[in-house]
Design a protein around this motif. Sequence first.
Motif, short mmCIF file in Angstrom:
data_model
loop_
_atom_site.label_atom_id
_atom_site.label_comp_id
_atom_site.label_asym_id
_atom_site.label_seq_id
_atom_site.Cartn_x
_atom_site.Cartn_y
_atom_site.Cartn_z
N ASP A 2 37.14 70.26 54.20
CA ASP A 2 37.82 70.56 52.95
C ASP A 2 39.29 70.85 53.18
N ARG A 3 40.10 70.62 52.17
CA ARG A 3 41.53 70.92 52.26
C ARG A 3 41.75 72.41 52.07
N PHE A 4 42.45 73.02 53.01
CA PHE A 4 42.78 74.44 52.91
C PHE A 4 44.26 74.63 52.62
N PHE A 5 45.00 73.53 52.69
CA PHE A 5 46.44 73.56 52.51
C PHE A 5 46.86 72.50 51.50
N PRO A 6 48.04 72.65 50.91
CA PRO A 6 48.55 71.58 50.05
C PRO A 6 48.82 70.32 50.86
N ARG A 7 48.91 69.19 50.19
CA ARG A 7 49.06 67.92 50.89
C ARG A 7 50.38 67.81 51.65
N THR A 8 51.30 68.70 51.37
CA THR A 8 52.58 68.69 52.09
C THR A 8 52.41 69.18 53.52
N VAL A 9 51.28 69.83 53.83
CA VAL A 9 51.01 70.31 55.19
C VAL A 9 50.16 69.27 55.92
N THR A 10 50.69 68.76 57.02
CA THR A 10 50.01 67.72 57.79
C THR A 10 49.44 68.32 59.08
N PRO A 11 48.13 68.30 59.26
CA PRO A 11 47.54 68.82 60.50
C PRO A 11 48.00 68.03 61.72
N TYR A 12 48.13 68.69 62.83
CA TYR A 12 48.46 68.03 64.10
C TYR A 12 47.26 67.23 64.58
N TYR A 13 46.08 67.79 64.31
CA TYR A 13 44.82 67.17 64.73
C TYR A 13 43.76 67.59 63.74
N GLU A 14 42.93 66.64 63.31
CA GLU A 14 41.91 66.99 62.31
C GLU A 14 40.69 66.09 62.46
N THR A 15 39.51 66.71 62.40
CA THR A 15 38.24 66.00 62.33
C THR A 15 37.48 66.56 61.13
N LYS A 16 36.25 66.19 61.01
CA LYS A 16 35.42 66.68 59.91
C LYS A 16 35.27 68.21 59.97
N ASN A 17 35.26 68.77 61.17
CA ASN A 17 34.96 70.20 61.34
C ASN A 17 36.06 71.02 61.98
N GLU A 18 37.16 70.40 62.39
CA GLU A 18 38.23 71.14 63.06
C GLU A 18 39.59 70.72 62.54
N MET A 19 40.51 71.67 62.58
CA MET A 19 41.89 71.39 62.17
C MET A 19 42.83 72.21 63.04
N LEU A 20 43.81 71.55 63.65
CA LEU A 20 44.84 72.22 64.42
C LEU A 20 46.18 72.01 63.73
N LEU A 21 46.95 73.09 63.58
CA LEU A 21 48.26 73.01 62.94
C LEU A 21 49.33 73.54 63.87
N LEU A 22 50.38 72.76 64.04
CA LEU A 22 51.53 73.15 64.85
C LEU A 22 52.61 73.67 63.93
N GLY A 23 53.01 74.92 64.11
CA GLY A 23 54.07 75.46 63.27
C GLY A 23 54.06 76.97 63.23
N ASP A 24 54.92 77.53 62.42
CA ASP A 24 55.05 78.98 62.29
C ASP A 24 53.84 79.56 61.56
N THR A 25 53.19 80.51 62.20
CA THR A 25 51.98 81.11 61.63
C THR A 25 52.23 81.68 60.25
N PHE A 26 53.34 82.41 60.08
CA PHE A 26 53.63 83.06 58.81
C PHE A 26 53.80 82.04 57.68
N GLU A 27 54.53 80.98 57.96
CA GLU A 27 54.78 79.97 56.93
C GLU A 27 53.49 79.23 56.56
N LEU A 28 52.67 78.94 57.54
CA LEU A 28 51.43 78.21 57.26
C LEU A 28 50.41 79.08 56.53
N LEU A 29 50.34 80.36 56.89
CA LEU A 29 49.41 81.25 56.19
C LEU A 29 49.83 81.45 54.73
N LYS A 30 51.14 81.43 54.47
CA LYS A 30 51.63 81.54 53.09
C LYS A 30 51.12 80.38 52.23
N LYS A 31 51.01 79.20 52.85
CA LYS A 31 50.62 78.01 52.12
C LYS A 31 49.10 77.84 52.04
#
Length: 261
Positions: A2-31
Amino acid sequence: MDRFFPRTVTPYYETKNEMLLLGDTFELLKKMKKESVDVIFADPPYFLSNDGITCKSGKMESVNKGSWDKVDSLVDKHKFNRQWIRACYKVLKLNGSIWISGTLHNIYSIGMALEQEGFKIINNITWQKNNPPPNLACKCFTHSTETILWAQKADKKAKHLFNYQLMKEQNGGKQMKDVWSGNLTAKSEKFAGKHPTQKPEYLLTRILEASTLPGMVVLDPFCGSSTTGVAAKRLGRLYIGIDNEEDYINISKTRLETILP
């Protein structure tokens, strides 16, 4: 997944069950979507990079981990902790819980920050390391433990999940205590690359077995090499990892691609 972020956020790596995001923790948690995760495990910076030395594999090494492990003052340290814990409160479900690992350098600030940001501490776990590095200064006792705080939202309606019977079964039919013993991370778990504070897989496995069920969503906002993700994948949980160091995200990716559920 499922999408946990708006479409403007692009995961670094994503499968059906995992998602990795590269970036500032604070900014990503806000989104991130409000109340979208069941459990959070966080191993934030300990702020112990003070130009000292330690012993590793029989050799002296600097304790400095990197710029991310340094802070200018006590006030800045506590501000940092309150900020990321506040952001975690927003994305955690009402009946969810958060686990935070730390040493004496940071854990007392974290404990205070948890209560200030609306959490109630459930347990104070002591992780006792059977094979800690020796204390080279010989001016104090050998540092052989870390603290893991387990907390839930301080809301009268909040009911955290605890797989009590499973923990009891794993402890020979007796109630499991809040002191857990085990070795440091095995070399076999570091095949994908080096991370200075990588946790052993057995530790995260117990945490997730104690507080999650299959299919639940686990977030690690400082994922590093993603031991949390490895445990989550093996146990059939969904995983979201965030880190601002690309090298560590690539280590995470390699580990997740190698591990079988």
